[in-house]
Write a protein that holds these residues in place. Structure first.
Motif, mmCIF file in Angstrom:
data_model
loop_
_atom_site.group_PDB
_atom_site.id
_atom_site.type_symbol
_atom_site.label_atom_id
_atom_site.label_comp_id
_atom_site.label_asym_id
_atom_site.label_seq_id
_atom_site.Cartn_x
_atom_site.Cartn_y
_atom_site.Cartn_z
ATOM 1 N N VAL A 223 0.959 -1.267 -0.055
ATOM 2 C CA VAL A 223 0.338 0.380 0.323
ATOM 3 C C VAL A 223 0.694 1.502 0.083
ATOM 4 O O VAL A 223 1.564 1.368 1.406
ATOM 5 C CB VAL A 223 -1.036 0.085 1.119
ATOM 6 C CG1 VAL A 223 -1.801 1.435 1.624
ATOM 7 C CG2 VAL A 223 -1.622 -1.113 1.304
ATOM 8 N N LYS A 224 1.079 2.094 -0.935
ATOM 9 C CA LYS A 224 1.345 3.643 -1.427
ATOM 10 C C LYS A 224 0.648 4.368 -2.191
ATOM 11 O O LYS A 224 -0.139 4.178 -3.312
ATOM 12 C CB LYS A 224 2.825 3.045 -1.816
ATOM 13 C CG LYS A 224 3.320 2.323 -2.527
ATOM 14 C CD LYS A 224 4.223 2.348 -3.678
ATOM 15 C CE LYS A 224 4.577 1.236 -4.284
ATOM 16 N NZ LYS A 224 5.568 0.671 -5.253
ATOM 17 N N SER A 225 1.358 5.337 -2.298
ATOM 18 C CA SER A 225 1.034 6.296 -2.932
ATOM 19 C C SER A 225 0.621 6.023 -4.280
ATOM 20 O O SER A 225 -0.005 6.506 -4.673
ATOM 21 C CB SER A 225 1.255 7.838 -2.327
ATOM 22 O OG SER A 225 2.456 8.223 -2.956
ATOM 23 N N SER A 226 1.828 5.921 -4.925
ATOM 24 C CA SER A 226 1.981 5.397 -6.188
ATOM 25 C C SER A 226 1.248 3.915 -6.865
ATOM 26 O O SER A 226 1.053 4.151 -8.438
ATOM 27 C CB SER A 226 3.376 4.616 -7.210
ATOM 28 O OG SER A 226 4.059 4.242 -6.556
ATOM 29 N N ASN A 227 0.902 3.453 -5.277
ATOM 30 C CA ASN A 227 -0.041 2.367 -6.139
ATOM 31 C C ASN A 227 -2.324 2.658 -5.491
ATOM 32 O O ASN A 227 -3.114 2.036 -5.919
ATOM 33 C CB ASN A 227 -0.325 1.040 -5.047
ATOM 34 C CG ASN A 227 1.106 0.514 -5.931
ATOM 35 O OD1 ASN A 227 1.291 0.286 -7.047
ATOM 36 N ND2 ASN A 227 0.966 -0.345 -4.835
ATOM 37 N N ILE A 228 -2.202 3.854 -5.898
ATOM 38 C CA ILE A 228 -3.546 4.379 -5.531
ATOM 39 C C ILE A 228 -4.141 5.290 -7.067
ATOM 40 O O ILE A 228 -3.231 5.843 -6.941
ATOM 41 C CB ILE A 228 -3.555 5.053 -4.492
ATOM 42 C CG1 ILE A 228 -3.393 4.737 -3.129
ATOM 43 C CG2 ILE A 228 -5.165 5.518 -4.044
ATOM 44 C CD1 ILE A 228 -3.636 2.984 -2.579
ATOM 45 N N LEU A 229 -4.582 4.848 -7.425
ATOM 46 C CA LEU A 229 -5.639 5.287 -8.273
ATOM 47 C C LEU A 229 -6.678 6.458 -9.074
ATOM 48 O O LEU A 229 -7.365 6.311 -7.639
ATOM 49 C CB LEU A 229 -5.669 4.451 -9.309
ATOM 50 C CG LEU A 229 -4.620 3.612 -10.535
ATOM 51 C CD1 LEU A 229 -4.901 2.533 -11.403
ATOM 52 C CD2 LEU A 229 -3.562 4.462 -10.793
ATOM 53 N N LEU A 230 -6.461 7.403 -9.735
ATOM 54 C CA LEU A 230 -7.798 8.826 -8.874
ATOM 55 C C LEU A 230 -8.793 8.936 -10.326
ATOM 56 O O LEU A 230 -8.220 8.389 -11.297
ATOM 57 C CB LEU A 230 -7.283 9.943 -8.134
ATOM 58 C CG LEU A 230 -5.977 9.559 -7.181
ATOM 59 C CD1 LEU A 230 -6.213 11.339 -7.105
ATOM 60 C CD2 LEU A 230 -7.099 9.409 -5.686
ATOM 61 N N ASP A 231 -9.575 8.753 -10.359
ATOM 62 C CA ASP A 231 -10.413 9.353 -11.707
ATOM 63 C C ASP A 231 -10.983 10.663 -11.797
ATOM 64 O O ASP A 231 -10.611 11.079 -10.639
ATOM 65 C CB ASP A 231 -11.919 8.036 -11.664
ATOM 66 C CG ASP A 231 -12.756 8.684 -10.431
ATOM 67 O OD1 ASP A 231 -12.924 9.561 -9.923
ATOM 68 O OD2 ASP A 231 -13.529 7.632 -9.956
ATOM 69 N N LYS A 232 -11.226 10.515 -12.397
ATOM 70 C CA LYS A 232 -11.884 12.545 -12.952
ATOM 71 C C LYS A 232 -12.303 12.893 -11.501
ATOM 72 O O LYS A 232 -12.987 14.631 -10.855
ATOM 73 C CB LYS A 232 -12.849 12.914 -13.527
ATOM 74 C CG LYS A 232 -12.113 12.379 -14.930
ATOM 75 C CD LYS A 232 -10.275 13.139 -15.523
ATOM 76 C CE LYS A 232 -9.710 12.808 -16.430
ATOM 77 N NZ LYS A 232 -8.657 13.466 -16.738
#
Length: 427
Positions: free
Chosen positions: A241-250
């Motif tokens: 778990v880390k910030s680069s493994n969290i994707l964001l949609d619009k």
């Protein structure tokens, strides 16, 4: 003899011209009449057959009566059954492992793994943007293959972990490719980058990630991890778990991705012992020292990620002064010195209310408790982040803040959730 022959040869015409008892008609007229009747009957019969065939053709064209033989009908029925079974098998495959793509299909989708289509790189592979034949956009993760056996193991673990998982805060698996030495995963495409890019990239003097958006992201991540830990059997421990493994949609909805390191943990097990893997700065102390992995390891990593959301700082940053390089130690020191308001990312234009900030700080401290047993479950964390009255509950316990100067050591009252949190509250 000659006279006799002439008499017999010429006697036929007089017989045909003789009158008969039937209305006094001559014989040849009666014969002619029967011939006409016979021809007319045959003609009518032929016309009836033609009309019947025409009606059958019309009905066949309208789909009511198939103009086929019994054998042809059985063949078509068998073909339909085979198609139905094939479609059913494909649907079953989609429910589990997703669709299996050929290497050619993936190459065409990514234009031969063109450099311009690269949207991410990591220790376990390169991610490409791709467009399939049906025009749907996907993200293709090409697992690194330096060690073929390890690549296959990572591939198998990732697909087994997420093949049947469907949750709005988890990146969905569309399919996979396993051809020769190639191991690739095809994900749904999330079109707004990673949390790491929005936190640590060049976003200008004011971050688009307001405090409310950051808390929305935190809740989404917590719900996704809660589903992995508490909504599946066997449970899934992400362990990266880390910030680069969290994707964001619009709409700034968070989706947890990259299950290449995921481990399955059955209900009969409290932990598994495994080779320590993960990202420096996010790995829990007990996992780093013993290799004993359970969902508490993900909770610790989530605590670091929440600190990252609050402060805008990376877990380890060697560009900062020695006292601020390690996010955890700096964070604890600031809280112990009652300077929590100074922890907030300066790129946040509108600062959070003291109540909201206190809630987020307390959740962080509970998640990184050195005693893994005292860390809350992810389902509880969802409730903590969403409950407005969380910091003021009556049931409290003391969290000791370590690794800070002795003169600054303090105890903070941190409440437990007042009730058990059902899975429906974090889905």
């Amino acid at each position: 003899m000659a006279a006799s022959g002439n008499s017999s040869g010429g006697g036929l015409l007089p017989e045909l011209t003789q009158r008969t008892p039937i209305l006094g008609l001559k014989l040849y007229l009666i014969i002619l009449f029967f011939i006409v009747i016979l021809v007319s009957t045959l003609l009518i019969f032929f016309i009836c057959i033609m009309k019947r065939r025409m009606r059958m053709r019309v009905k066949h064209s309208s789909g009511t009566i198939p103009l086929v033989s019994k054998e042809e009908s059985e063949m078509k029925s068998g073909e339909k059954e085979r198609r139905r079974r094939r479609k059913s098998e494909e649907e079953k495959e989609k429910i589990g492992w997703g669709r299996r793509y050929s290497l050619k299909e993936v190459e065409e989708a990514t234009r031969g793994f063109e450099e311009g289509n690269v949207i991410g790189k990591g220790g376990y592979g390169i991610v490409y943007r791709g467009i399939l034949h049906d025009a749907s956009v996907v993200a293709v993760k090409n697992l690194l293959n330096n060690n073929k056996g390890q690549a296959e193991k990572e591939f198998k673990g990732e697909v087994e972990a997420i093949g049947k998982v469907r949750h709005k805060h988890l990146v969905g698996l569309v399919g996979y490719c396993a051809e020769g030495a190639q191991r690739m995963l095809v994900y749904e495409y999330i079109d707004n980058g990673t949390l790491e890019q929005w936190l640590h990239g060049d976003v200008g003097p004011v971050s688009p990630l307001t405090w409310d958006i950051r808390m929305k992201v935190a809740v989404g991540i917590a719900k996704g991890l809660a589903y992995l830990h508490e909504g599946l059997e066997p449970k899934v421990v992400h362990r990266d778990v880390k910030s680069s493994n969290i994707l964001l949609d619009k709409k700034w909805n968070a989706k947890v991705s990259d299950f290449g390191l995921a481990k399955l943990l059955g209900s009969e097990k409290s932990y598994v012992t495994t080779r320590v893997m993960g990202t420096f700065g996010y790995v829990s102390p007990e996992y780093a020292s013993t290799g004993m992995l359970n969902e508490g390891s993900d909770v610790y990593s989530f605590g670091i990620l929440l600190m990252e959301l609050i402060t805008g700082r990376s877990p380890i940053d060697y560009s900062r002064p020695p006292a601020e390089m390690n996010l955890v130690n700096w964070f604890k020191g600031m809280v112990a010195s009652r300077r929590g308001d100074e922890l907030v990312d300066p790129l946040i234009e509108i600062k959070p209310s003291p109540r909201s900030l206190k809630r987020a700080l307390l959740v962080c401290l509970r998640c990184i408790d050195l005693d893994v047993i005292k860390r809350p479950k992810m389902g509880q964390i969802v409730h903590m982040l969403e409950a407005d009255d969380f910091p003021y509950r009556s049931k409290h316990r003391t969290i000791e803040i370590d690794h800070v100067p002795s003169h600054a050591a303090v105890s903070i009252k941190v409440p437990y959730p007042a009730r058990h949190v059902e899975p429906s509250s974090w889905r």
